[in-house]
Design a protein around this motif. Structure first.
Motif, PDB file in Angstrom:
ATOM      1  N   LEU A   1       0.825  -1.210   0.000  1.00  0.00           N
ATOM      2  CA  LEU A   1       0.000   0.000   0.000  1.00  0.00           C
ATOM      3  C   LEU A   1       0.857   1.258   0.000  1.00  0.00           C
ATOM      4  O   LEU A   1       0.525   2.237  -0.668  1.00  0.00           O
TER       5      LEU A   1
ATOM      6  N   GLY B   1      -5.516  -3.523   0.451  1.00  0.00           N
ATOM      7  CA  GLY B   1      -6.421  -3.060   1.502  1.00  0.00           C
ATOM      8  C   GLY B   1      -7.567  -4.041   1.707  1.00  0.00           C
ATOM      9  O   GLY B   1      -7.938  -4.377   2.822  1.00  0.00           O
ATOM     10  N   LEU B   2      -8.122  -4.516   0.579  1.00  0.00           N
ATOM     11  CA  LEU B   2      -9.209  -5.498   0.672  1.00  0.00           C
ATOM     12  C   LEU B   2      -8.741  -6.742   1.412  1.00  0.00           C
ATOM     13  O   LEU B   2      -9.466  -7.292   2.245  1.00  0.00           O
TER      14      LEU B   2
ATOM     15  N   PRO C   1      -4.369   3.346  -9.729  1.00  0.00           N
ATOM     16  CA  PRO C   1      -5.136   3.301  -8.483  1.00  0.00           C
ATOM     17  C   PRO C   1      -5.502   1.873  -8.062  1.00  0.00           C
ATOM     18  O   PRO C   1      -5.664   1.613  -6.887  1.00  0.00           O
TER      19      PRO C   1
ATOM     20  N   ALA D   1       1.983   1.727  -3.394  1.00  0.00           N
ATOM     21  CA  ALA D   1       0.885   2.102  -4.281  1.00  0.00           C
ATOM     22  C   ALA D   1       0.504   3.563  -4.115  1.00  0.00           C
ATOM     23  O   ALA D   1       0.030   4.212  -5.044  1.00  0.00           O
ATOM     24  N   GLN D   2       0.748   4.099  -2.902  1.00  0.00           N
ATOM     25  CA  GLN D   2       0.306   5.465  -2.652  1.00  0.00           C
ATOM     26  C   GLN D   2       0.957   6.467  -3.602  1.00  0.00           C
ATOM     27  O   GLN D   2       0.314   7.387  -4.088  1.00  0.00           O
TER      28      GLN D   2
ATOM     29  N   ALA E   1      -3.776   0.220  -5.211  1.00  0.00           N
ATOM     30  CA  ALA E   1      -4.069   0.646  -3.846  1.00  0.00           C
ATOM     31  C   ALA E   1      -5.304  -0.064  -3.295  1.00  0.00           C
ATOM     32  O   ALA E   1      -5.597   0.031  -2.117  1.00  0.00           O
ATOM     33  N   ILE E   2      -6.024  -0.756  -4.176  1.00  0.00           N
ATOM     34  CA  ILE E   2      -7.288  -1.380  -3.737  1.00  0.00           C
ATOM     35  C   ILE E   2      -7.041  -2.767  -3.152  1.00  0.00           C
ATOM     36  O   ILE E   2      -7.446  -3.058  -2.024  1.00  0.00           O
TER      37      ILE E   2
ATOM     38  N   MET F   1      -0.744   6.540  -7.096  1.00  0.00           N
ATOM     39  CA  MET F   1      -2.197   6.570  -7.068  1.00  0.00           C
ATOM     40  C   MET F   1      -2.805   7.179  -8.327  1.00  0.00           C
ATOM     41  O   MET F   1      -3.881   6.799  -8.754  1.00  0.00           O
ATOM     42  N   TYR F   2      -2.096   8.142  -8.936  1.00  0.00           N
ATOM     43  CA  TYR F   2      -2.649   8.779 -10.131  1.00  0.00           C
ATOM     44  C   TYR F   2      -2.516   7.875 -11.355  1.00  0.00           C
ATOM     45  O   TYR F   2      -3.291   7.949 -12.286  1.00  0.00           O
TER      46      TYR F   2
END
Lengths: 322, 314, 273
Positions: free
Chosen positions: C226, C244-245, C237, C229-230, C240-241, C233-234
């Motif tokens: 993560l 977290g899931l 994205p 990924a931050q 970043a999902i 992000m542009y």
């Protein structure tokens, strides 16, 4: 004023109150007697529109001619406190412990009657005077835990009377109190009912208290009203076997607790216990525990039979007699 | 009551001292030469010696601890190696950022959690209740930093409603508030989920009590009974949790500030770690731990205010 | 007597099985080597070879997530076992000896609550440099007071039971009683707590790794994925999902499982939750 016709309260298959019929008029003082689980508290809650959400209600309840059977919470809010009020069994826990007595007392007056705080306070002081609370002004600033049980019950009575209800329901108001305090509370309730011309429904399992307070009596068992009539007559010559058993189970103050040989006498008791609601017999609720049982008792519900012009009991024995 | 307050205060002060001892020990007594840690392996012996002298490493450990605590009590946390200014100045500069964020997070948490919790209790065993329980179960499991990223993705990258990070100070209040919206939500959601559950079960507990029936019997509306009678009585367990949550929110700012590049103490602590700025890290860890301890202390005192029965008993 | 299993237990067990299964599977098989880079194939869309696509270095996202699961489970397991055993031992000791020992242990436990895992990890990282070991130690540390409290509370109840009194009367010493009678009796409470703390540990590891205080490159960790990924992000994205899931699924799973176990071990506790 208050009428119940074939009024029932049930939860799924369990019936807490079965086809109750009752007519309460101005100035009545009615005792409702029964063991726990007899449906007497459910009756009181139903008269307040406070039966649990899960309850299914049947029959008809009218107040001042208005059908309240399925009235909305909002309609009931207008009835409570102003037409019908109630005091509960446990004065210890029936007052909000975090609020000063004065705030609790003034709240319904401010909410219902739109009084200012000053007006409400004057009314509360007058009410405290009326129910015999000493030093009312000081009590206003106290918290519930600073009062004795008897004082708290007086506060609760004053709270119930605040909006001048036409009917006051007292659900075992003295059970949690000392005997002599209890006596004074029952006498207070009678005096208030008389002075205000207010109807009183006194719910208890204490036959002595009923004899002292009420004009009429309804005996309940397993959700049924099984005997009714003037209190003195019913207690003097009960017609229903259950009422007879209930009276016999009462300790008799004239009989010494020990017999001639010095052995402790056994108190007479009703055999068995009240079965759970869902397990009650379909016919007479008392069948199975009854000492005189007829073949039809378990299956057929007995109807009311007149004992005297103003007395009746629901028992097959009375129907079979003539 | 005064005895109670006195005892708690004494306990609080004692706890602070023990905490300071723990922080000091971990940072100083554990094996390793702080001077070497700060300067790195290629430092000259002279430089190391000079730094040891400056840090007071030549004195006995106990003396160093005493002087650290003594100076800290007077607001002097030593000099930051990387910034070359007193640590207290660094803290003073960044404290408002962290406090703003923590307070905003607390307000958010209280508003959301109390409404959801009380609302769920009022609809016990109905759809609304299950809904709140379900959402809070998820809310508890969502890492705050991931939630931050999702919020930034949606509201900053896709919709472009709010800035993705940074904070320019309170001189422009509107911009400052806008910068705080996403961090506040990210910080508050987890705590709201926890608190909503506590509120719900505490309210359900209270709703079973007799005085609630009395209140209803005097013709008060359900809503009034709920907010005026049930909520105050449900507050005791809620306040306990809120104290712990304030602590969690304050330490949570460390994470959130790093996600949103907010110039607060949380950023400072990480800059100090990468700069190997031990005095600053030590001061900041102590500060955060002190906030946690203080929050719990304040909660203890609040009980007395909430419950008049405690005044009589203690 | 058969009772229906609580819904939260079933749901939790399914999610946990999924996560633990994935972690176990990653020990023997992942679709690709999680650390294998292929710059030419960066940010690939999901395809038959890369089910969830690839990241900025062309690494297979699914393989990284699977390796991350393994990492999360390992950290949580070690941390909870480590902190749990110390905490349980302290709790048993406090309960067995009572008096000032009990007071002392409980005071220490109170103190432990003043240090969130993050603060402890920060201290360790500042002194020793950031590493996964320090993260595990920090998470284990915060587990000590939690388990000490639960153990001591449950053990104190068992100490008052008749057969424990009988064992004492028979002259068994306190440590032997703790081992033979108390511990087996409070095992259920400890296991419930451990399951819940497992969820907490997963969250803590993710946060620490995200902040760079936990797993270091090239080790895969959901938190570290993560943080990488931050910055992208542009551009990507989707990166970043997924991690977290994964975290949410794992945490919800262990949380529900813990609640469910508690419901089963003591229905009274869960009545109104």
């Amino acid at each position: 004023m208050f009428q119940l016709a074939d009024f029932s309260v049930s939860f799924g298959t369990a019936t807490a109150l079965r086809r109750a019929t009752l007519d309460i008029r101005q100035g009545d003082r009615l005792g409702i007697v029964g063991e726990s689980g007899s449906g007497k508290t459910m009756l009181a809650l139903a008269l307040m529109g406070m039966a649990p959400d899960a309850a299914k209600i049947g029959g008809r309840l009218t107040i001042d001619g208005q059908d309240m059977t399925h009235a909305s919470e909002r309609t009931w809010q207008q009835m409570r406190a102003r037409r019908v009020a109630m005091i509960f069994q446990e004065p210890m826990s029936a007052l909000n412990p975090l609020r000063r007595i004065g705030d609790t007392m003034m709240e319904p007056l401010i909410v219902h009657e739109g009084l200012s705080r000053a007006q409400a306070q004057a009314r509360v002081l007058a009410l405290f005077e009326e129910v015999g609370i000493p030093d009312p002004a000081a009590r206003l600033r106290m918290f519930p835990h600073e009062l004795s049980g008897g004082q708290r019950q007086r506060v609760l009575i004053a709270l119930a009377l605040a909006c001048n209800p036409a009917l006051l329901i007292a659900d075992e108001p003295t059970t949690a109190l000392d005997a002599n305090v209890a006596l004074r509370i029952t006498d207070l309730l009678v005096r208030l009912a008389r002075e205000r011309g207010m109807a009183l429904v006194f719910i208890t399992h204490d036959l002595a208290a009923v004899a002292r307070t009420t004009k009429d009596i309804v005996v309940m068992y397993g959700g049924d009203m099984i005997e009714r009539g003037p209190t003195a007559q019913v207690l003097a010559a009960p017609a229903h076997p259950y009422t007879q058993g209930l009276l016999a189970a009462r300790p008799d103050p004239t009989v010494p607790p020990r017999d001639a040989t010095g052995k402790r006498r056994r108190l007479p008791t009703l055999p068995g216990t009240v079965p759970p609601l869902a397990a009650l017999p379909q016919g007479c609720r008392f069948s199975g525990r009854c000492s005189v049982e007829l073949p039809q008792c378990a299956g057929t519900r007995p109807t009311d039979h007149a004992v005297d012009p103003d007395r009746s009991a629901a028992c097959h024995l009375l129907g079979a007699a003539p | 009551m005064w005895y109670f307050i006195f005892r708690r205060t004494a306990g609080f002060v004692a706890t602070l001292f023990v905490v300071s001892a723990v922080v000091f020990s971990v940072m100083n007594i554990l094996p390793g030469d702080p001077a070497l840690t700060i300067l790195g392996l290629d430092a000259t012996d002279d430089a190391l010696a000079a730094l040891r002298e400056q840090l007071g490493l030549n004195q006995p450990v106990l003396a160093r601890y005493v002087s650290w605590v003594w100076n800290a009590l007077q607001g002097d946390f030593g000099i930051s190696h990387s910034f070359r200014v007193p640590v207290s100045e660094l803290i003073a500069e960044r404290l408002p950022m962290t406090v703003s964020l923590a307070v905003a997070g607390m307000i958010f948490t209280l508003v959301i959690a109390l409404s959801l919790g009380i609302g769920a209790a009022a609809r016990h065993r109905k759809v609304g209740d299950w809904g709140v329980m379900f959402i809070s179960q998820i809310g508890i499991a969502v890492p705050a930093f991931w939630l931050s990223m999702l919020l930034v993705l949606l509201f900053a990258v896709k919709l472009r409603w709010l800035p993705p990070g940074g904070f320019a100070g309170w001189s422009d209040p509107v911009a400052a508030m806008r910068s705080l919206v996403l961090p506040t939500i990210a910080l508050g959601v987890v705590q709201s989920a926890v608190l909503a559950r506590v509120t719900r079960s505490s309210a359900l507990e209270v709703m079973r009590q007799d005085f609630v029936r009395t209140a209803r019997a005097s013709g008060l509306s359900r809503r009034r009974v709920l907010w005026r009678h049930v909520l105050p009585n449900a507050l005791v367990p809620i306040v306990t949790i809120v104290g712990m949550q304030f602590a969690a929110l304050v330490t949570g700012t460390i994470v959130i500030e790093n996600v949103f590049y907010l110039p607060g103490l949380g950023r400072l602590i990480f800059q100090s770690i990468s700069n190997r700025d031990l005095p600053t890290v030590q001061a900041l860890v102590m500060l955060f731990a002190a906030i946690v301890v203080t929050a719990n202390f304040v909660v203890d005192l609040l009980y007395v205010v909430i419950d008049p029965r405690l005044k009589a008993r203690t | 007597m058969t009772r229906r299993l609580p819904v939260n237990f079933i749901l939790g067990a399914v999610l946990v099985a999924l996560v633990v299964g994935t972690a176990a599977l990653s020990l023997v098989w992942t679709p690709h080597d999680a650390t294998q880079m292929a710059i030419s194939n960066k940010f690939a869309a999901p395809s038959a070879t890369h089910w969830l696509g690839t990241d900025q270095l062309g690494r297979d996202v699914l393989s990284q997530l699977m390796a991350g699961a393994r990492n999360s489970m390992a950290v949580a397991l070690v941390a909870v076992l480590l902190g749990g055993s110390v905490g349980v031992a302290l709790g048993l000791l406090a309960s067995a000896l009572g008096g000032w020992v009990e007071d002392g242990v409980m005071r220490l436990a109170d103190l432990g609550f003043a240090f969130p895992a993050l603060l402890f990890a920060i201290m360790l990282a500042a002194v020793f440099g950031p590493s996964l070991t320090n993260a595990v130690l920090a998470i284990a540390f915060i587990n000590i007071p939690v388990f000490a409290r639960v153990t001591r509370g449950a053990a104190n109840q068992v100490w008052t039971l008749d057969y424990v009194l009988a064992a004492r009367a028979a002259g068994m010493n306190r440590f032997a009683i703790s081992r033979d009678h108390i511990l087996p009796n409070i095992a259920a409470a400890i296991i419930v707590q451990a399951t819940i703390e497992f969820a907490v540990a997963i969250l803590a590891e993710a946060a620490l790794s995200y902040l760079g205080l936990g797993a270091q490159p090239p080790a895969s960790s959901w938190g570290r994925l993560l943080s990488e990924a931050q910055t992208l992000m542009y551009i990507a994205p989707q990166l970043a999902i997924y991690p977290g899931l994964c975290i949410v699924v794992a945490v919800v799973g262990f949380g529900l499982l813990g609640d469910g176990l508690r419901d089963m071990s003591d229905p009274r506790l869960s009545r109104e939750r």
